[in-house]
Design a protein around this motif. Sequence first.
Motif, short mmCIF file in Angstrom:
data_model
loop_
_atom_site.label_atom_id
_atom_site.label_comp_id
_atom_site.label_asym_id
_atom_site.label_seq_id
_atom_site.Cartn_x
_atom_site.Cartn_y
_atom_site.Cartn_z
N PRO A 46 0.84 -1.13 -0.10
CA PRO A 46 0.09 0.04 0.02
C PRO A 46 0.76 1.23 0.09
N LYS A 47 0.45 2.32 -0.55
CA LYS A 47 1.25 3.45 -0.72
C LYS A 47 1.03 4.68 0.21
N ALA A 48 -0.29 4.56 0.97
CA ALA A 48 -0.68 5.18 2.03
C ALA A 48 -2.02 4.57 2.82
N ILE A 49 -1.86 5.30 4.02
CA ILE A 49 -3.00 4.76 4.82
C ILE A 49 -3.66 6.15 5.45
N VAL A 50 -5.20 6.28 5.18
CA VAL A 50 -5.70 7.28 5.65
C VAL A 50 -6.75 6.94 6.69
N VAL A 51 -6.51 7.49 7.97
CA VAL A 51 -7.20 6.87 9.13
C VAL A 51 -8.01 8.18 9.66
N THR A 52 -9.32 8.04 9.81
CA THR A 52 -10.43 8.84 10.26
C THR A 52 -10.32 8.80 11.83
N SER A 53 -10.30 9.89 12.46
CA SER A 53 -10.58 10.03 13.75
C SER A 53 -12.02 10.51 14.09
N LEU A 54 -13.00 9.59 14.46
CA LEU A 54 -14.31 9.74 14.13
C LEU A 54 -15.09 10.57 15.31
N PHE A 55 -15.80 11.65 14.86
CA PHE A 55 -16.72 12.38 15.74
C PHE A 55 -15.61 13.05 16.71
N GLY A 56 -14.42 13.46 16.43
CA GLY A 56 -13.48 13.87 17.38
C GLY A 56 -12.53 13.15 18.41
N MET A 57 -12.96 11.91 18.13
CA MET A 57 -12.03 11.12 18.91
C MET A 57 -10.93 10.41 18.25
N PRO A 58 -9.78 10.90 18.95
CA PRO A 58 -8.43 10.32 18.30
C PRO A 58 -8.35 9.07 17.86
N ALA A 59 -7.80 8.57 16.81
CA ALA A 59 -7.69 7.18 16.53
C ALA A 59 -6.26 6.71 17.39
N LYS A 60 -6.02 5.44 17.27
CA LYS A 60 -4.92 5.10 18.34
C LYS A 60 -3.48 5.61 17.36
N PHE A 61 -3.30 6.76 17.64
CA PHE A 61 -2.27 7.64 16.96
C PHE A 61 -0.81 6.77 17.14
N ASP A 62 -0.53 6.39 18.40
CA ASP A 62 1.04 5.85 18.52
C ASP A 62 0.91 4.41 17.89
N VAL A 63 0.11 3.62 18.09
CA VAL A 63 0.10 2.27 17.64
C VAL A 63 0.10 2.21 15.96
N ILE A 64 -0.77 3.37 15.62
CA ILE A 64 -1.00 3.36 13.82
C ILE A 64 0.52 3.94 13.41
N LYS A 65 1.10 4.78 14.09
CA LYS A 65 2.31 5.41 13.77
C LYS A 65 3.40 4.11 13.62
N SER A 66 3.53 3.50 14.72
CA SER A 66 4.43 2.52 14.54
C SER A 66 4.07 1.24 13.76
N ILE A 67 2.70 0.96 13.22
CA ILE A 67 2.56 0.17 12.27
C ILE A 67 2.97 0.77 10.85
N GLY A 68 2.69 1.92 10.65
CA GLY A 68 3.35 2.77 9.48
C GLY A 68 4.75 2.59 9.33
N ILE A 69 5.38 2.88 10.41
CA ILE A 69 6.82 2.93 10.35
C ILE A 69 7.56 1.38 10.13
N LYS A 70 6.88 0.54 10.69
CA LYS A 70 7.28 -0.85 10.70
C LYS A 70 7.08 -1.23 8.96
N HIS A 71 5.90 -0.72 8.35
CA HIS A 71 5.86 -1.36 6.94
C HIS A 71 6.40 -0.30 6.04
N GLY A 72 6.76 0.83 6.47
CA GLY A 72 7.29 1.79 5.72
C GLY A 72 6.24 2.50 4.84
N ILE A 73 5.05 2.77 5.38
CA ILE A 73 3.89 3.23 4.65
C ILE A 73 3.49 4.59 5.48
N PRO A 74 3.29 5.48 4.62
CA PRO A 74 2.88 6.93 5.31
C PRO A 74 1.43 6.85 5.83
#
Length: 377
Positions: free
Chosen positions: A127-155
């Motif tokens: 995948p070339k990118a991941i688009v994550v919505t923080s629904l209704f104002g609730m932040p998504a799991k920023f840290d975990v998602i960041k680690s997943i992105g870094i681990k797989h080299g996907i922005p």
Amino acid sequence: MKKEKIYLSPPDLTGKEQLFIEEVLDSNWVAPLGSHLDLFEEKIAEHTGFKYSLAVNSGTSAIHLALLCHGVKKKDVVISSSLTFCGAVNPILYIGARPVFVDSSFDDWNIDVLLLEKSIKSSLKKPKAIVVTSLFGMPAKFDVIKSIGIKHGIPVIHDLAEAFGCQVNGQKPGEILDSAIVSFNGNKIITTSAGGALLTNNHEHYQRGLFLSTQAKEPGTGYIHKELGYNYRMSNVLAGLGLGQFTAINDKIEKKRKVFKYYKQQLENIKGIEFQEEKTGCFSDRWLTALFFNPKHFTTSPVSKIIENLAGENIESRYIWKPMHLQPLYKEYDCYSGEVSESLFENGLCLPSGTSLKPVDQNRIIEIVINTLKVFQ
Ligand SMILES: Cc1ncc(COP(=O)(O)O)c(C=O)c1O
């Protein structure tokens, strides 16, 4: 006599907008870019913690630019939350890329991080990118998602259209994330009537976004265009509106949270009603208060009847977003699971959550919800 309409999340002017707009008009500088736009962008960056902010004409165009800045091209795979608004996803199709949807998890209603990782591992093409919505104002799991992105080299591009006021562990989004967008549509926490912004900590991406959003005109005085560009910038006049709105930003977030708190206090004792809860460290701006009617406790979903009864009293309420994988436009694309977002859609209800909502009106809404539910328990 018909009662005054109560909207889901209407614009709420502070009274200061006119001053800023008059300044713009007095300066005679209404032509698109200008000092009010610069100032508005500075405020956005400061509020969100990102180094750079590029104000544009909608959140949707901001997503489009973000994808382009990350180099997404035709036939690329882009992973996206399924439970979101079409504006988060349509730009993937503008580019001719292929969306792959991922379900939500019940704990925060945002993207399920285990399924996100599964979708990456199962993808035939990286995948070339991941688009994550923080629904209704609730932040998504920023840290975990960041680690997943870094681990797989996907922005990762965070769609904060609804989460302009969110924080995690006391940090602003830009102190944790690399790339995001916001929306200033009329129903958002602050509005420029229509508008949005690209947010980034990457100077090259900022420059690229600026270039693409101003028709991709090559430097110099000749009108040379080597690439396809867009006319996406916000105007100086609308930035004046945004500056007026900004004067009350903290007050607006507080009011949204107060509306949520009151709904919760009044409704949480009804068996089967659940709320989108803040997990440790999460701060939601509570753009919309949504209820989930746990199907274990109701004979059938009460949502459409409540919407009907509220509408009978001239009160607007809505289903939670219809997941993208259920949309006719997106039915041919893969989705990793889907059950949670489908259940949130079927059994979820967004209640009026405007910053101008009067307590007396909120009490009327609550009464209609409680009375309607009696038939379903
Ligand atoms: C999650 C989400 N993403 C994107 C958008 C698109 O923003 P805009 O309407 O400013 O284009 C919206 C809402 O409007 C939204 O709620």
